[in-house]
Design a protein around this motif. Sequence first.
Motif, PDB file in Angstrom:
ATOM      1  N   PRO A 307      40.077  49.903  36.451  1.00  0.00           N
ATOM      2  CA  PRO A 307      39.259  48.949  37.198  1.00  0.00           C
ATOM      3  C   PRO A 307      39.338  49.199  38.701  1.00  0.00           C
ATOM      4  O   PRO A 307      40.351  49.692  39.188  1.00  0.00           O
ATOM      5  N   GLY A 308      38.277  48.865  39.384  1.00  0.00           N
ATOM      6  CA  GLY A 308      38.276  48.968  40.847  1.00  0.00           C
ATOM      7  C   GLY A 308      37.724  47.663  41.402  1.00  0.00           C
ATOM      8  O   GLY A 308      36.672  47.655  42.031  1.00  0.00           O
ATOM      9  N   LEU A 309      38.437  46.572  41.109  1.00  0.00           N
ATOM     10  CA  LEU A 309      37.921  45.252  41.476  1.00  0.00           C
ATOM     11  C   LEU A 309      38.270  44.952  42.933  1.00  0.00           C
ATOM     12  O   LEU A 309      39.448  44.919  43.289  1.00  0.00           O
ATOM     13  N   THR A 310      37.247  44.766  43.728  1.00  0.00           N
ATOM     14  CA  THR A 310      37.461  44.403  45.128  1.00  0.00           C
ATOM     15  C   THR A 310      36.728  43.087  45.367  1.00  0.00           C
ATOM     16  O   THR A 310      35.778  42.770  44.638  1.00  0.00           O
ATOM     17  N   PRO A 311      37.139  42.341  46.379  1.00  0.00           N
ATOM     18  CA  PRO A 311      36.425  41.086  46.671  1.00  0.00           C
ATOM     19  C   PRO A 311      34.925  41.349  46.845  1.00  0.00           C
ATOM     20  O   PRO A 311      34.088  40.562  46.402  1.00  0.00           O
ATOM     21  N   GLU A 312      34.584  42.499  47.474  1.00  0.00           N
ATOM     22  CA  GLU A 312      33.160  42.802  47.718  1.00  0.00           C
ATOM     23  C   GLU A 312      32.426  43.024  46.407  1.00  0.00           C
ATOM     24  O   GLU A 312      31.349  42.469  46.171  1.00  0.00           O
ATOM     25  N   SER A 313      33.020  43.881  45.523  1.00  0.00           N
ATOM     26  CA  SER A 313      32.306  44.186  44.273  1.00  0.00           C
ATOM     27  C   SER A 313      32.179  42.918  43.432  1.00  0.00           C
ATOM     28  O   SER A 313      31.151  42.665  42.817  1.00  0.00           O
ATOM     29  N   LEU A 314      33.223  42.103  43.454  1.00  0.00           N
ATOM     30  CA  LEU A 314      33.173  40.889  42.625  1.00  0.00           C
ATOM     31  C   LEU A 314      32.137  39.907  43.158  1.00  0.00           C
ATOM     32  O   LEU A 314      31.371  39.320  42.399  1.00  0.00           O
ATOM     33  N   SER A 315      32.084  39.750  44.479  1.00  0.00           N
ATOM     34  CA  SER A 315      31.126  38.754  44.965  1.00  0.00           C
ATOM     35  C   SER A 315      29.691  39.268  44.848  1.00  0.00           C
ATOM     36  O   SER A 315      28.765  38.487  44.628  1.00  0.00           O
ATOM     37  N   ARG A 316      29.508  40.612  44.926  1.00  0.00           N
ATOM     38  CA  ARG A 316      28.158  41.161  44.711  1.00  0.00           C
ATOM     39  C   ARG A 316      27.706  40.859  43.282  1.00  0.00           C
ATOM     40  O   ARG A 316      26.608  40.383  43.046  1.00  0.00           O
ATOM     41  N   GLN A 317      28.593  41.107  42.331  1.00  0.00           N
ATOM     42  CA  GLN A 317      28.238  40.857  40.929  1.00  0.00           C
ATOM     43  C   GLN A 317      28.051  39.361  40.668  1.00  0.00           C
ATOM     44  O   GLN A 317      27.179  38.950  39.924  1.00  0.00           O
ATOM     45  N   ARG A 318      28.897  38.557  41.298  1.00  0.00           N
ATOM     46  CA  ARG A 318      28.806  37.098  41.110  1.00  0.00           C
ATOM     47  C   ARG A 318      27.444  36.588  41.591  1.00  0.00           C
ATOM     48  O   ARG A 318      26.808  35.747  40.951  1.00  0.00           O
ATOM     49  N   ALA A 319      26.992  37.150  42.727  1.00  0.00           N
ATOM     50  CA  ALA A 319      25.697  36.704  43.271  1.00  0.00           C
ATOM     51  C   ALA A 319      24.576  37.069  42.299  1.00  0.00           C
ATOM     52  O   ALA A 319      23.655  36.264  42.055  1.00  0.00           O
ATOM     53  N   LEU A 320      24.655  38.276  41.723  1.00  0.00           N
ATOM     54  CA  LEU A 320      23.626  38.695  40.752  1.00  0.00           C
ATOM     55  C   LEU A 320      23.640  37.779  39.531  1.00  0.00           C
ATOM     56  O   LEU A 320      22.605  37.384  39.005  1.00  0.00           O
ATOM     57  N   ILE A 321      24.847  37.445  39.077  1.00  0.00           N
ATOM     58  CA  ILE A 321      24.971  36.570  37.895  1.00  0.00           C
ATOM     59  C   ILE A 321      24.415  35.179  38.214  1.00  0.00           C
ATOM     60  O   ILE A 321      23.661  34.596  37.423  1.00  0.00           O
ATOM     61  N   ASP A 322      24.764  34.655  39.371  1.00  0.00           N
ATOM     62  CA  ASP A 322      24.270  33.317  39.738  1.00  0.00           C
ATOM     63  C   ASP A 322      22.744  33.315  39.771  1.00  0.00           C
ATOM     64  O   ASP A 322      22.100  32.385  39.281  1.00  0.00           O
ATOM     65  N   ASP A 323      22.147  34.392  40.339  1.00  0.00           N
ATOM     66  CA  ASP A 323      20.676  34.492  40.375  1.00  0.00           C
ATOM     67  C   ASP A 323      20.115  34.496  38.958  1.00  0.00           C
ATOM     68  O   ASP A 323      19.149  33.810  38.641  1.00  0.00           O
ATOM     69  N   ALA A 324      20.743  35.331  38.092  1.00  0.00           N
ATOM     70  CA  ALA A 324      20.245  35.455  36.712  1.00  0.00           C
ATOM     71  C   ALA A 324      20.365  34.121  35.982  1.00  0.00           C
ATOM     72  O   ALA A 324      19.467  33.729  35.224  1.00  0.00           O
ATOM     73  N   LEU A 325      21.451  33.396  36.234  1.00  0.00           N
ATOM     74  CA  LEU A 325      21.623  32.093  35.566  1.00  0.00           C
ATOM     75  C   LEU A 325      20.586  31.085  36.062  1.00  0.00           C
ATOM     76  O   LEU A 325      20.026  30.310  35.289  1.00  0.00           O
ATOM     77  N   ARG A 326      20.305  31.135  37.381  1.00  0.00           N
ATOM     78  CA  ARG A 326      19.291  30.220  37.948  1.00  0.00           C
ATOM     79  C   ARG A 326      17.928  30.524  37.327  1.00  0.00           C
ATOM     80  O   ARG A 326      17.178  29.625  36.963  1.00  0.00           O
ATOM     81  N   GLU A 327      17.652  31.831  37.183  1.00  0.00           N
ATOM     82  CA  GLU A 327      16.376  32.256  36.595  1.00  0.00           C
ATOM     83  C   GLU A 327      16.244  31.748  35.158  1.00  0.00           C
ATOM     84  O   GLU A 327      15.216  31.211  34.755  1.00  0.00           O
ATOM     85  N   THR A 328      17.342  31.898  34.389  1.00  0.00           N
ATOM     86  CA  THR A 328      17.323  31.446  32.987  1.00  0.00           C
ATOM     87  C   THR A 328      17.117  29.937  32.932  1.00  0.00           C
ATOM     88  O   THR A 328      16.366  29.431  32.091  1.00  0.00           O
ATOM     89  N   ALA A 329      17.795  29.233  33.852  1.00  0.00           N
ATOM     90  CA  ALA A 329      17.711  27.760  33.815  1.00  0.00           C
ATOM     91  C   ALA A 329      16.321  27.293  34.236  1.00  0.00           C
ATOM     92  O   ALA A 329      15.782  26.310  33.711  1.00  0.00           O
ATOM     93  N   GLY A 330      15.743  28.019  35.236  1.00  0.00           N
ATOM     94  CA  GLY A 330      14.448  27.562  35.765  1.00  0.00           C
ATOM     95  C   GLY A 330      13.333  28.079  34.906  1.00  0.00           C
ATOM     96  O   GLY A 330      12.200  27.763  35.035  1.00  0.00           O
TER      97      GLY A 330
END
Length: 330
Positions: A307-330
């Motif tokens: 694994p190469g988990l960095t705060p940057e990589s995690l928050s980039r992925q988190r933002a994508l997931i949050d967008d995808a979840l908002r899209e699914t909900a809306g």
Amino acid sequence: MTVMVAGQIARDLVLTVPAVPGAGEAADAHERREMLGGKGANQAVALAQLGVPVALLGVAGADETGERLLNQARKDGIDVSSVPVRGESALIVELLDADGEWRYVQHLPESSLLTPDDVAAAAGRLANADAVVLQLQQPPEALLAAARAARRTAGPHGDPEAESGTTPRGPIVVLDGAPGDGALLGWADVIRADEQEAGLLAGAEVGTEERGLRAAREIHRRGPWLAALALDDGANLFAWSARSPWGTDGHVVIPGVQTTTADTTGAGDSLVAGLVAALLRGDDPVSAASGAVAAASSTLGHPGGRPGLTPESLSRQRALIDDALRETAG
Ligand SMILES: OC[C@H]1O[C@H](O)[C@H](O)[C@@H]1O
């Protein structure tokens, strides 16, 4: 807070080839990477990268490779004081082709496998951990011994005493994979399974959300209160029961969001680590599931399982997931 990961420690050799050679053919690798590997070590590395104090229980070879692997683990911030050192190191060769398809060839000497005695020597640490993480790359008797040691104060699920709510429960037991041994499942609180493994557990194909939910209900009945199951469209289903810390039945589907996948190796290991870290932080279920998938997605972009988990990589992925979840909900 400590997590004990009982699992495999291996030398991973990743060879990137244009195409995997057939019989009687040779291929020139255009890249070669060597790293500390094995699911146990990968999960411990990911936990350390997520800032969770972690100890590893796995066997290191009594050879130069074993020494190198242990030094790397120490550098990664992993406590290796319970690691028995003996025999020859386990070696896993991964052939990764241009399409990101992998094949493993492994040499796992018997001495590289955990025994119930190894586990007994670490029983106190297992019982005092906040979470114990197990994968199926070790013999079933050693895994069962680890789960029992971890939950010595409470029986498996289905044991009326353990379910009474008055018995101290010990650490969260997390199992990665589908055990052939149903007894082991009964000791687990959390299970992660890929599509094929979930199918084995449920006795039926899993792939869609609906089928995944059915499988999760069956899994809850047999023990674990949280099931993280891969679906066939790259999404992950997280389904929890009322026995979970959240106290209700529920589920969430986190869509797969990473666009560039160099290698899926190790993504499940990071998912487990992300989930454990979130559970120990006391995250709500959606946040825990999102954190787990963010960790998994962060591991897809490079060859090999480390694994190469960095705060940057995690928050980039988190933002994508949050967008995808908002899209699914809306
Ligand atoms: O989960 C991925 C790991 O499984 C294999 O055992 C390799 O060690 C690889 O790093």
